[in-house]
Write a protein that holds these residues in place. Structure first.
Motif, PDB file in Angstrom:
ATOM      1  N   VAL A  11      -3.654  -2.925  -8.627  1.00  8.29           N
ATOM      2  CA  VAL A  11      -4.685  -3.506  -9.480  1.00  8.29           C
ATOM      3  C   VAL A  11      -4.625  -5.028  -9.505  1.00  8.29           C
ATOM      4  O   VAL A  11      -5.541  -5.681  -9.978  1.00  8.29           O
ATOM      5  CB  VAL A  11      -4.621  -2.951 -10.922  1.00  8.29           C
ATOM      6  CG1 VAL A  11      -4.936  -1.469 -10.931  1.00  8.29           C
ATOM      7  CG2 VAL A  11      -3.286  -3.215 -11.569  1.00  8.29           C
TER       8      VAL A  11
ATOM      9  N   THR B 171       0.803  -1.222   0.000  1.00  7.66           N
ATOM     10  CA  THR B 171       0.000   0.000   0.000  1.00  7.66           C
ATOM     11  C   THR B 171       0.835   1.272   0.000  1.00  7.66           C
ATOM     12  O   THR B 171       0.268   2.362   0.001  1.00  7.66           O
ATOM     13  CB  THR B 171      -0.959   0.018   1.210  1.00  7.66           C
ATOM     14  OG1 THR B 171      -0.187  -0.056   2.419  1.00  7.66           O
ATOM     15  CG2 THR B 171      -1.947  -1.128   1.141  1.00  7.66           C
TER      16      THR B 171
ATOM     17  N   GLU C 297      -1.568   2.635  -8.156  1.00 10.48           N
ATOM     18  CA  GLU C 297      -2.823   1.943  -7.876  1.00 10.48           C
ATOM     19  C   GLU C 297      -2.564   0.438  -7.880  1.00 10.48           C
ATOM     20  O   GLU C 297      -1.999  -0.102  -8.828  1.00 10.48           O
ATOM     21  CB  GLU C 297      -3.845   2.296  -8.948  1.00 10.48           C
ATOM     22  CG  GLU C 297      -5.169   1.623  -8.795  1.00 10.48           C
ATOM     23  CD  GLU C 297      -6.142   2.028  -9.888  1.00 10.48           C
ATOM     24  OE1 GLU C 297      -7.329   1.726  -9.721  1.00 10.48           O
ATOM     25  OE2 GLU C 297      -5.729   2.634 -10.898  1.00 10.48           O
TER      26      GLU C 297
ATOM     27  N   ARG D 182      -0.415   5.714 -12.049  1.00  7.30           N
ATOM     28  CA  ARG D 182      -1.527   6.464 -12.639  1.00  7.30           C
ATOM     29  C   ARG D 182      -0.990   7.698 -13.357  1.00  7.30           C
ATOM     30  O   ARG D 182       0.165   8.073 -13.203  1.00  7.30           O
ATOM     31  CB  ARG D 182      -2.503   6.894 -11.540  1.00  7.30           C
ATOM     32  CG  ARG D 182      -3.156   5.763 -10.790  1.00  7.30           C
ATOM     33  CD  ARG D 182      -4.215   6.301  -9.832  1.00  7.30           C
ATOM     34  NE  ARG D 182      -3.713   7.367  -8.997  1.00  7.30           N
ATOM     35  CZ  ARG D 182      -3.519   7.272  -7.677  1.00  7.30           C
ATOM     36  NH1 ARG D 182      -3.776   6.145  -7.040  1.00  7.30           N
ATOM     37  NH2 ARG D 182      -3.064   8.297  -6.984  1.00  7.30           N
TER      38      ARG D 182
ATOM     39  N   SER E  78       2.712   4.496  -1.099  1.00  6.52           N
ATOM     40  CA  SER E  78       2.202   5.402  -2.135  1.00  6.52           C
ATOM     41  C   SER E  78       3.068   5.456  -3.382  1.00  6.52           C
ATOM     42  O   SER E  78       2.615   5.919  -4.412  1.00  6.52           O
ATOM     43  CB  SER E  78       2.039   6.804  -1.556  1.00  6.52           C
ATOM     44  OG  SER E  78       3.292   7.281  -1.111  1.00  6.52           O
TER      45      SER E  78
ATOM     46  N   LYS F 137       0.916  -3.371  -9.545  1.00  5.16           N
ATOM     47  CA  LYS F 137       0.728  -2.020  -9.006  1.00  5.16           C
ATOM     48  C   LYS F 137       1.223  -1.054 -10.069  1.00  5.16           C
ATOM     49  O   LYS F 137       2.410  -0.980 -10.357  1.00  5.16           O
ATOM     50  CB  LYS F 137       1.535  -1.853  -7.717  1.00  5.16           C
ATOM     51  CG  LYS F 137       1.262  -0.584  -6.981  1.00  5.16           C
ATOM     52  CD  LYS F 137       2.000  -0.603  -5.653  1.00  5.16           C
ATOM     53  CE  LYS F 137       1.669   0.618  -4.837  1.00  5.16           C
ATOM     54  NZ  LYS F 137       2.369   0.581  -3.556  1.00  5.16           N
TER      55      LYS F 137
END
Length: 92
Positions: free
Chosen positions: A75, A19, A73, A67, A21, A64
């Protein structure tokens, strides 16, 4: 982390890596891909070797993607993509 431990990540560590960033010297993110034994595998092998040659190693999160706004993100990968990462294929 103990490098001799076959499962060195605890659940909180794994969640933190997944997770996070973005990317840093110990975490690299890759869009969903497959181990194809060709170009995609070669690109990924280069990243694996870079971490293997670093002092503290690192983690590559496949599934991941970045974007348009520069964030990331998670996915995931399809079952078909995941199946291509079988350990004997990777060792080849």
């Amino acid at each position: 982390m103990d490098p001799t431990d076959p499962l060195p990540l605890t659940d909180p560590e794994l969640i933190r890596i997944l997770t996070a960033s973005g990317e840093n010297g110990q975490v690299d993110s890759k869009a969903p891909t497959r181990w194809d034994g060709a170009d995609e595998s070669a690109k990924l092998a280069k990243d694996i070797l870079a971490f293997a040659n670093s002092r503290d190693g690192g983690a590559i999160v496949i599934g991941k993607q970045e974007r348009d706004d520069g964030g990331f993100e998670l996915v995931g990968v399809s079952d078909e993509q995941a199946a291509t990462f079988e350990t004997t294929k990777l060792a080849e």
